[in-house]
Write a protein that holds these residues in place. Structure first.
Motif, PDB file in Angstrom:
ATOM      1  N   THR A   1       1.677  -8.997  -8.356  1.00 39.05           N
ATOM      2  CA  THR A   1       2.717  -9.799  -8.995  1.00 39.05           C
ATOM      3  C   THR A   1       3.916  -8.961  -9.442  1.00 39.05           C
ATOM      4  O   THR A   1       4.882  -9.500  -9.967  1.00 39.05           O
ATOM      5  CB  THR A   1       2.155 -10.554 -10.217  1.00 39.05           C
ATOM      6  N   GLY A   2       3.833  -7.652  -9.290  1.00 46.18           N
ATOM      7  CA  GLY A   2       4.957  -6.796  -9.641  1.00 46.18           C
ATOM      8  C   GLY A   2       5.151  -6.586 -11.121  1.00 46.18           C
ATOM      9  O   GLY A   2       6.253  -6.254 -11.566  1.00 46.18           O
ATOM     10  N   THR A   3       4.077  -6.726 -11.915  1.00 41.72           N
ATOM     11  CA  THR A   3       4.206  -6.597 -13.362  1.00 41.72           C
ATOM     12  C   THR A   3       3.841  -5.205 -13.873  1.00 41.72           C
ATOM     13  O   THR A   3       3.752  -5.001 -15.079  1.00 41.72           O
ATOM     14  CB  THR A   3       3.335  -7.643 -14.080  1.00 41.72           C
ATOM     15  N   SER A   4       3.631  -4.252 -12.980  1.00 44.99           N
ATOM     16  CA  SER A   4       3.283  -2.904 -13.418  1.00 44.99           C
ATOM     17  C   SER A   4       4.497  -2.218 -14.048  1.00 44.99           C
ATOM     18  O   SER A   4       5.623  -2.723 -13.982  1.00 44.99           O
ATOM     19  CB  SER A   4       2.758  -2.080 -12.233  1.00 44.99           C
ATOM     20  N   LEU A   5       4.277  -1.032 -14.643  1.00 46.96           N
ATOM     21  CA  LEU A   5       5.292  -0.438 -15.511  1.00 46.96           C
ATOM     22  C   LEU A   5       5.591   1.027 -15.230  1.00 46.96           C
ATOM     23  O   LEU A   5       6.381   1.630 -15.958  1.00 46.96           O
ATOM     24  CB  LEU A   5       4.853  -0.583 -16.981  1.00 46.96           C
ATOM     25  N   GLU A   6       4.988   1.626 -14.208  1.00 41.34           N
ATOM     26  CA  GLU A   6       5.235   3.036 -13.928  1.00 41.34           C
ATOM     27  C   GLU A   6       5.654   3.271 -12.480  1.00 41.34           C
ATOM     28  O   GLU A   6       5.387   4.321 -11.904  1.00 41.34           O
ATOM     29  CB  GLU A   6       3.994   3.881 -14.260  1.00 41.34           C
ATOM     30  N   GLY A   7       6.330   2.279 -11.889  1.00 41.40           N
ATOM     31  CA  GLY A   7       6.802   2.448 -10.517  1.00 41.40           C
ATOM     32  C   GLY A   7       5.709   2.369  -9.473  1.00 41.40           C
ATOM     33  O   GLY A   7       5.879   2.892  -8.365  1.00 41.40           O
ATOM     34  N   HIS A   8       4.612   1.692  -9.790  1.00 39.74           N
ATOM     35  CA  HIS A   8       3.465   1.644  -8.876  1.00 39.74           C
ATOM     36  C   HIS A   8       3.801   1.063  -7.506  1.00 39.74           C
ATOM     37  O   HIS A   8       3.240   1.481  -6.487  1.00 39.74           O
ATOM     38  CB  HIS A   8       2.339   0.792  -9.476  1.00 39.74           C
ATOM     39  N   VAL A   9       4.667   0.034  -7.449  1.00 39.33           N
ATOM     40  CA  VAL A   9       4.893  -0.694  -6.197  1.00 39.33           C
ATOM     41  C   VAL A   9       6.167  -0.252  -5.486  1.00 39.33           C
ATOM     42  O   VAL A   9       6.462  -0.745  -4.389  1.00 39.33           O
ATOM     43  CB  VAL A   9       4.952  -2.218  -6.443  1.00 39.33           C
ATOM     44  N   ASN A  10       6.927   0.672  -6.065  1.00 34.23           N
ATOM     45  CA  ASN A  10       8.147   1.131  -5.417  1.00 34.23           C
ATOM     46  C   ASN A  10       7.799   1.851  -4.117  1.00 34.23           C
ATOM     47  O   ASN A  10       6.957   2.750  -4.107  1.00 34.23           O
ATOM     48  CB  ASN A  10       8.925   2.065  -6.345  1.00 34.23           C
ATOM     49  N   ALA A  11       8.457   1.467  -3.039  1.00 33.07           N
ATOM     50  CA  ALA A  11       8.166   2.046  -1.719  1.00 33.07           C
ATOM     51  C   ALA A  11       8.971   3.330  -1.556  1.00 33.07           C
ATOM     52  O   ALA A  11      10.019   3.356  -0.901  1.00 33.07           O
ATOM     53  CB  ALA A  11       8.484   1.042  -0.621  1.00 33.07           C
ATOM     54  N   LEU A  12       8.498   4.406  -2.134  1.00 32.62           N
ATOM     55  CA  LEU A  12       9.248   5.658  -2.201  1.00 32.62           C
ATOM     56  C   LEU A  12       9.520   6.248  -0.832  1.00 32.62           C
ATOM     57  O   LEU A  12      10.492   6.991  -0.654  1.00 32.62           O
ATOM     58  CB  LEU A  12       8.483   6.672  -3.062  1.00 32.62           C
ATOM     59  N   HIS A  13       8.674   5.934   0.150  1.00 32.05           N
ATOM     60  CA  HIS A  13       8.829   6.460   1.507  1.00 32.05           C
ATOM     61  C   HIS A  13       9.045   5.343   2.516  1.00 32.05           C
ATOM     62  O   HIS A  13       8.762   5.522   3.711  1.00 32.05           O
ATOM     63  CB  HIS A  13       7.610   7.304   1.881  1.00 32.05           C
ATOM     64  N   GLY A  14       9.549   4.198   2.050  1.00 31.95           N
ATOM     65  CA  GLY A  14       9.774   3.089   2.970  1.00 31.95           C
ATOM     66  C   GLY A  14       8.464   2.461   3.418  1.00 31.95           C
ATOM     67  O   GLY A  14       7.512   2.331   2.647  1.00 31.95           O
ATOM     68  N   GLY A  15       8.412   2.064   4.681  1.00 36.44           N
ATOM     69  CA  GLY A  15       7.180   1.515   5.238  1.00 36.44           C
ATOM     70  C   GLY A  15       7.017   0.038   4.968  1.00 36.44           C
ATOM     71  O   GLY A  15       7.997  -0.720   4.888  1.00 36.44           O
ATOM     72  N   VAL A  16       5.759  -0.373   4.790  1.00 40.35           N
ATOM     73  CA  VAL A  16       5.386  -1.784   4.715  1.00 40.35           C
ATOM     74  C   VAL A  16       4.768  -2.083   3.353  1.00 40.35           C
ATOM     75  O   VAL A  16       3.864  -1.367   2.901  1.00 40.35           O
ATOM     76  CB  VAL A  16       4.367  -2.136   5.823  1.00 40.35           C
TER      77      VAL A  16
ATOM     78  N   GLU B   1       8.390  -4.001 -13.322  1.00 36.30           N
ATOM     79  CA  GLU B   1       9.156  -4.429 -14.497  1.00 36.30           C
ATOM     80  C   GLU B   1       9.718  -3.265 -15.307  1.00 36.30           C
ATOM     81  O   GLU B   1      10.264  -3.471 -16.387  1.00 36.30           O
ATOM     82  CB  GLU B   1       8.279  -5.321 -15.392  1.00 36.30           C
ATOM     83  N   SER B   2       9.605  -2.062 -14.799  1.00 39.68           N
ATOM     84  CA  SER B   2      10.074  -0.898 -15.549  1.00 39.68           C
ATOM     85  C   SER B   2      11.513  -0.572 -15.181  1.00 39.68           C
ATOM     86  O   SER B   2      12.145  -1.233 -14.356  1.00 39.68           O
ATOM     87  CB  SER B   2       9.171   0.300 -15.247  1.00 39.68           C
ATOM     88  N   TRP B   3      12.013   0.508 -15.752  1.00 39.58           N
ATOM     89  CA  TRP B   3      13.383   0.949 -15.521  1.00 39.58           C
ATOM     90  C   TRP B   3      13.538   1.728 -14.225  1.00 39.58           C
ATOM     91  O   TRP B   3      14.659   2.016 -13.798  1.00 39.58           O
ATOM     92  CB  TRP B   3      13.840   1.844 -16.677  1.00 39.58           C
TER      93      TRP B   3
END
Length: 461
Positions: A76-91, A37-39
């Motif tokens: 649920t994708g409600t984190s705020l510091e890019g925790h779930v962004n797949a920076l290196h692709g993958g699964v 949910e972050s920028w």
């Protein structure tokens, strides 16, 4: 076909053989799982797997480990510091379908749930038992995600954070091994405290697939109150005095005049646009009355007005819903803007200085940034409202955020009280932890030597 493409197809075909249609490479699904949910800019995975059991998670991780494919857990994708962004692709492993409440032991005041169970789902299930789970970060987050980010929220001043309320975890490690970190006993001296290691690890050491939690009896009496102050320093000093006096207040939230104006417009509350405390008291009827009397006197001593009470359940729910919607209320102040939420936490004695100096910074800036805080434990938040396509606005948010964090560290605090590190706050960890950061890196490399578990988060390896 290149070797890289062939290898990619190998692991993807193995995952499809394991899960069938529960592996998605659709662009919309991948994009949905590539941001919180972050920028922070979306970074989509190459595939999303929808797991339904610990065994399936272990099998997915084993396939990814064999091909050195990154793995990112998703709740649920409600984190705020890019925790779930797949920076290196993958699964990305979506754990939302692992949403069973496996056990409730009312006599032991604990339960075990799968990671996709949300806090609201658990409390609805517990409603007729006389028990509840108090950790309330605002969003209806998954309990696995809350454990992974060491979440807290409005009740933390009385009930603690996920750190104090997770008794045991089941975790899938980077090589696919499944471990249980502890038994259900309330205390143990048997070996390393692996539960605390994985609480707050943000998916960088393993995937949480079961959580055993501490439960509490629903208080006999609950009452909420709102009190306004002419200035923010008076409000913060009232909080400090309340905590130092040992009053067991359950919730004590600060909202500055900007945030109160936003809430008035968004949620329709009729409180004045002044620095304001939202309070809640739990206990027996006599205990709640005594707490309220004490805190009322303290607030009066620091310039606070009369308490406005919300004793009915529906009134309290409306009050706290407005508080939980503070972020969306802030965004509504600048339609079309993105929110950059940030937080710090300082020792309670340093709270007034940190907030007052932060407000001075904001007064001298062209950016709008409402302030709210779980101030009973020294934690507060800003939400910078900005247009990320305007470099000058991003630069100003970075400047203000850097000043906020470094001020908190200088006062003996931390760069994040509850949002977590993700990759948004990695740059501050060296200043906060010094040589201890190298120990964290050693732990990461020992448990995840190929760096496949949520790579690019917390520590760089």
């Amino acid at each position: 076909m290149s070797v890289a493409t062939a290898l990619r197809n190998d692991w993807l075909e193995e995952l499809k053989a394991l899960l069938g249609e529960r592996v998605s490479t659709a662009a919309a699904v991948r994009e949905q799982h590539g941001h919180d949910e972050s920028w922070h800019e979306t970074a989509a995975p190459e595939a999303v797997c929808f797991a339904r059991s610990t065994e399936e998670v272990a099998a997915i991780v084993k396939i990814c480990a064999a091909h050195r494919v990154p793995v990112v857990p998703f709740g649920t994708g409600t984190s705020l510091e890019g925790h779930v962004n797949a920076l290196h692709g993958g699964v990305t492993i979506d754990l939302g379908e692992m949403n069973a409440i496996l056990r409730v032991s009312a006599e032991d005041l604990d339960c075990t749930v799968q990671p996709g169970v949300t806090r609201k789902q658990l409390n609805e299930h517990l409603r007729d038992t006389g028990l509840f789970f108090p950790i309330d970060p605002g969003a209806n987050a998954s309990l696995g995600g809350m454990a992974a980010t060491r979440a807290s929220g409005t009740n933390a001043v009385r009930y603690g954070t996920m750190r104090e309320n997770v008794l045991a975890l089941t975790v899938v490690l980077a090589d696919g091994r499944v471990i249980r970190t502890a038994q259900r006993a309330r205390k143990s001296s048997a070996g390393y405290d692996l539960t605390r290691l994985f609480v707050g690890s943000e998916g960088t050491l393993g995937v949480i697939t079961e959580v055993t939690l501490r439960l509490y009896g629903i208080p006999e009496s609950i009452s909420a109150a709102v009190v306004s102050f002419p200035d923010i320093e008076g409000a913060v000093q009232a909080v400090i005095t309340t905590i130092q006096a040992g009053v067991p207040v359950a919730r004590i939230e600060l909202l500055d005049e900007v945030q109160m104006e936003a809430i008035r417009n968004y949620s329709g509350l009729d409180y004045p646009a002044q620095p304001t405390l939202f309070l809640e008291f739990h206990g027996s009827e006599a205990g709640v009355a005594e707490q309220a009397e004490t805190v009322g006197a303290i607030c009066g001593d620091h310039g606070g007005g009369d308490f406005r009470w919300s004793s009915r359940t529906e009134d309290r729910s409306r009050l706290w819903e407005a508080r939980h919607n503070a972020y969306y209320a802030a965004l509504a102040m600048r339609p079309g803007s993105k929110g950059w939420p940030t937080d710090v936490c300082v020792p309670i004695s340093a709270l007034a200085e940190c907030i007052v100096e932060t407000k001075k910074d904001l007064a001298g800036s062209f950016l709008l940034a409402p302030l709210v805080g779980h101030v009973g434990d020294g934690n507060f938040h800003l939400s910078f409202l900005l247009d990320p396509d305007k470099p000058e606005e991003l630069a100003e948010a970075h400047r203000l955020n850097d000043r906020l964090v470094m001020r908190a560290l200088a006062l003996g605090g931390t760069c994040t009280g509850e949002h977590g590190v993700g990759y948004g706050k990695m740059k501050f960890l060296q200043a906060e932890h010094g040589e201890a950061l190298s120990v964290m890196r050693t732990l990461k490399q020992a448990l995840d030597p190929d760096n496949i578990m949520n790579p690019g988060k917390i520590v760089a390896v």
